[in-house]
Scaffold this motif. Sequence first.
Motif, PDB file in Angstrom:
ATOM      1  N   GLU A  16       0.829  -1.209   0.000  1.00 30.21           N
ATOM      2  CA  GLU A  16       0.000   0.000   0.000  1.00 30.21           C
ATOM      3  C   GLU A  16       0.858   1.251   0.000  1.00 30.21           C
ATOM      4  OE1 GLU A  16      -2.464  -0.392   3.404  1.00 30.21           O
ATOM      5  OE2 GLU A  16      -3.899  -1.776   2.444  1.00 30.21           O
ATOM      6  N   SER A  17       1.974   1.209   0.704  1.00 29.19           N
ATOM      7  CA  SER A  17       2.853   2.367   0.800  1.00 29.19           C
ATOM      8  C   SER A  17       3.465   2.737  -0.540  1.00 29.19           C
ATOM      9  CB  SER A  17       3.950   2.102   1.831  1.00 29.19           C
ATOM     10  OG  SER A  17       4.838   3.194   1.924  1.00 29.19           O
ATOM     11  N   ILE A  18       3.796   1.723  -1.344  1.00 28.64           N
ATOM     12  CA  ILE A  18       4.437   1.992  -2.644  1.00 28.64           C
ATOM     13  C   ILE A  18       3.430   2.019  -3.784  1.00 28.64           C
ATOM     14  CG2 ILE A  18       6.633   1.005  -1.898  1.00 28.64           C
ATOM     15  CD1 ILE A  18       5.981  -1.493  -3.493  1.00 28.64           C
ATOM     16  N   GLY A  19       2.183   1.744  -3.483  1.00 28.61           N
ATOM     17  CA  GLY A  19       1.141   1.820  -4.504  1.00 28.61           C
ATOM     18  C   GLY A  19       1.075   0.637  -5.438  1.00 28.61           C
ATOM     19  N   ALA A  20       1.528  -0.528  -4.985  1.00 29.37           N
ATOM     20  CA  ALA A  20       1.470  -1.736  -5.807  1.00 29.37           C
ATOM     21  C   ALA A  20       0.299  -2.602  -5.358  1.00 29.37           C
ATOM     22  CB  ALA A  20       2.766  -2.525  -5.703  1.00 29.37           C
ATOM     23  N   ALA A  21      -0.383  -3.189  -6.314  1.00 28.79           N
ATOM     24  CA  ALA A  21      -1.559  -3.984  -5.989  1.00 28.79           C
ATOM     25  C   ALA A  21      -1.202  -5.331  -5.378  1.00 28.79           C
ATOM     26  CB  ALA A  21      -2.411  -4.186  -7.239  1.00 28.79           C
ATOM     27  N   SER A  22      -0.061  -5.875  -5.782  1.00 29.01           N
ATOM     28  CA  SER A  22       0.345  -7.200  -5.310  1.00 29.01           C
ATOM     29  C   SER A  22       1.840  -7.361  -5.473  1.00 29.01           C
ATOM     30  CB  SER A  22      -0.383  -8.288  -6.093  1.00 29.01           C
ATOM     31  OG  SER A  22       0.046  -8.281  -7.448  1.00 29.01           O
ATOM     32  N   ILE A  23       2.372  -8.422  -4.899  1.00 27.50           N
ATOM     33  CA  ILE A  23       3.798  -8.714  -5.084  1.00 27.50           C
ATOM     34  C   ILE A  23       4.084  -9.016  -6.551  1.00 27.50           C
ATOM     35  CG2 ILE A  23       5.627 -10.366  -4.534  1.00 27.50           C
ATOM     36  CD1 ILE A  23       4.513 -10.528  -1.714  1.00 27.50           C
ATOM     37  N   ASP A  24       3.155  -9.687  -7.236  1.00 20.70           N
ATOM     38  CA  ASP A  24       3.351  -9.981  -8.661  1.00 20.70           C
ATOM     39  C   ASP A  24       3.526  -8.704  -9.479  1.00 20.70           C
ATOM     40  OD1 ASP A  24       3.199 -12.670  -8.206  1.00 20.70           O
ATOM     41  OD2 ASP A  24       1.080 -12.845  -8.716  1.00 20.70           O
ATOM     42  N   ALA A  25       2.880  -7.619  -9.061  1.00 23.19           N
ATOM     43  CA  ALA A  25       2.993  -6.362  -9.802  1.00 23.19           C
ATOM     44  C   ALA A  25       4.415  -5.816  -9.789  1.00 23.19           C
ATOM     45  CB  ALA A  25       2.036  -5.324  -9.215  1.00 23.19           C
ATOM     46  N   LEU A  26       5.203  -6.205  -8.795  1.00 23.94           N
ATOM     47  CA  LEU A  26       6.587  -5.744  -8.718  1.00 23.94           C
ATOM     48  C   LEU A  26       7.448  -6.361  -9.820  1.00 23.94           C
ATOM     49  CD1 LEU A  26       7.133  -5.974  -4.847  1.00 23.94           C
ATOM     50  CD2 LEU A  26       6.418  -3.991  -6.186  1.00 23.94           C
ATOM     51  N   PHE A  27       6.954  -7.437 -10.433  1.00 22.65           N
ATOM     52  CA  PHE A  27       7.717  -8.137 -11.470  1.00 22.65           C
ATOM     53  C   PHE A  27       7.116  -7.924 -12.861  1.00 22.65           C
ATOM     54  CE2 PHE A  27       8.371 -10.309  -7.477  1.00 22.65           C
ATOM     55  CZ  PHE A  27       9.743 -10.509  -7.451  1.00 22.65           C
ATOM     56  N   ALA A  28       6.298  -6.879 -12.997  1.00 26.46           N
ATOM     57  CA  ALA A  28       5.601  -6.652 -14.262  1.00 26.46           C
ATOM     58  C   ALA A  28       6.552  -6.437 -15.429  1.00 26.46           C
ATOM     59  CB  ALA A  28       4.661  -5.452 -14.120  1.00 26.46           C
ATOM     60  N   ASP A  29       7.739  -5.885 -15.164  1.00 26.01           N
ATOM     61  CA  ASP A  29       8.693  -5.611 -16.245  1.00 26.01           C
ATOM     62  C   ASP A  29       9.487  -6.838 -16.667  1.00 26.01           C
ATOM     63  OD1 ASP A  29       7.983  -2.956 -16.443  1.00 26.01           O
ATOM     64  OD2 ASP A  29       9.426  -2.301 -14.942  1.00 26.01           O
ATOM     65  N   VAL A  30       9.379  -7.928 -15.926  1.00 27.19           N
ATOM     66  CA  VAL A  30      10.082  -9.159 -16.284  1.00 27.19           C
ATOM     67  C   VAL A  30       9.183  -9.970 -17.220  1.00 27.19           C
ATOM     68  CG1 VAL A  30      11.137 -11.284 -15.418  1.00 27.19           C
ATOM     69  CG2 VAL A  30      11.251  -9.176 -14.054  1.00 27.19           C
ATOM     70  N   PRO A  31       9.640 -10.269 -18.445  1.00 22.92           N
ATOM     71  CA  PRO A  31       8.797 -11.016 -19.389  1.00 22.92           C
ATOM     72  C   PRO A  31       8.344 -12.353 -18.806  1.00 22.92           C
ATOM     73  CG  PRO A  31      10.767 -10.166 -20.462  1.00 22.92           C
ATOM     74  CD  PRO A  31      10.959  -9.939 -19.002  1.00 22.92           C
TER      75      PRO A  31
END
Length: 448
Positions: A16-31
Amino acid sequence: MRYLPLTDADRTAMLESIGAASIDALFADVPLAARQQGLLDLPRAMGEIEVERRLGAMAAKNLSAGAVPFFLGGGAYRHHIPAAVDHLIQRGEFLTSYTPYQPELAQGTLQYLFEFQTQVGLLSAMEVANASLYDGATACAEAVAMAGRVTRRDKAVLSGGLHPHYRAVCETYARFAGNELTLCDAAPSGGEDLAVLIDGDTACVVVQNPDFYGEVRDYSELAQICHRAGALLVVIVTEVLSLGAICPPGEMGANIVAAEGQSVGNALNFGGPYVGLFASREKFVRQMPGRLVGETLDAEGRRGWALTLSTREQHIRREKATSNICTNSGLCALAFTIHLSLLGESGLTRLARLNHATAVAAAERLSAIPGVELVNDSFFNEFTLRLSRAAAPVVDRLAERGVLGGIPVSRFYPGRPELEGLLLVAATETVTPEDIDRFEAALREGLR
């Protein structure tokens, strides 16, 4: 909880602090193709002793480099490393040190990096070298990027003799930097005409010597063509020991040299860490990536060292940085420096000659087998054989007979039928006559 101290509530608050919906969203740039889908094929839970047994059994399926006749190369080479190298780099002052942000406080670290740079400059016959990069592949990509900055052009021509992994790293860099790459086809028999691909938009031509197939070439004429067109010649070296025997890139007219230094002082280590070598002409020094250590005098006139150049400027002006590589393989560079110091110039030359002689003996024996043809006209300690059948299953049969007998080129170029019969073989000073005997016998049997 020792290794997983965060609770679900902790993780939710952080997201919530960084504005990401989930942990998976942190890897969105990885194909997606680069991500592991699902769990690994491992038991979910086992006791410590059971884990040790299971992993030990898995590891036992591998053939280690020192256990059987070993003829693998392809950019990573097995050489004898004196025990003194391992002893010295494990001293506390070396093992735990790091290139400092207050360099004047670490004269010992700066001195060995200065000596390392001097050695790389002498080996490559170039005017200036940096304090190392991650490895040969990233050094290659950094060389392409540097050539673009120097020439203010975006196009790079990559030889078909360049290691496929190095080419792939260049493609990754180019995809995000917007550079244009002209990729030549795999060229095991030579014959590519790089000169016709050079035009007014070409920043550099990238070649490898010895090339991926082991062929040793003279790029002096190509260097002149590049220079007349305002382009740079970048020479890549994956087997740095070859510079003890063949003409160095600087004498051929190279503008930038990038190399893998693993062969000197660094064991195979199951794939790393390795150490990238980087050298150029002095007039381009301001565009070099990484760090540069220089010699100076202190206030009392004593010899000392200083971090002369840190062109990345990550810590003050990141938008002006020449590179995002923010460290160097310091311990591996130290191992390189110690080993090369122990060898000396004459020792390096003798070791290079021994490597070449061993490879010649292996090539003569193996190419005399029916159904085996030597592709190379010249080589250092690595060469390519053309087999009468696909190389990959032959390599598997060799391994079953206790011989690690080279690398099938098809492993790097899948889906290329014309390359399926090619086998890349390396023979260093660690190969004995008995090893060659076993390889020859196993290959004769494997081709039946």
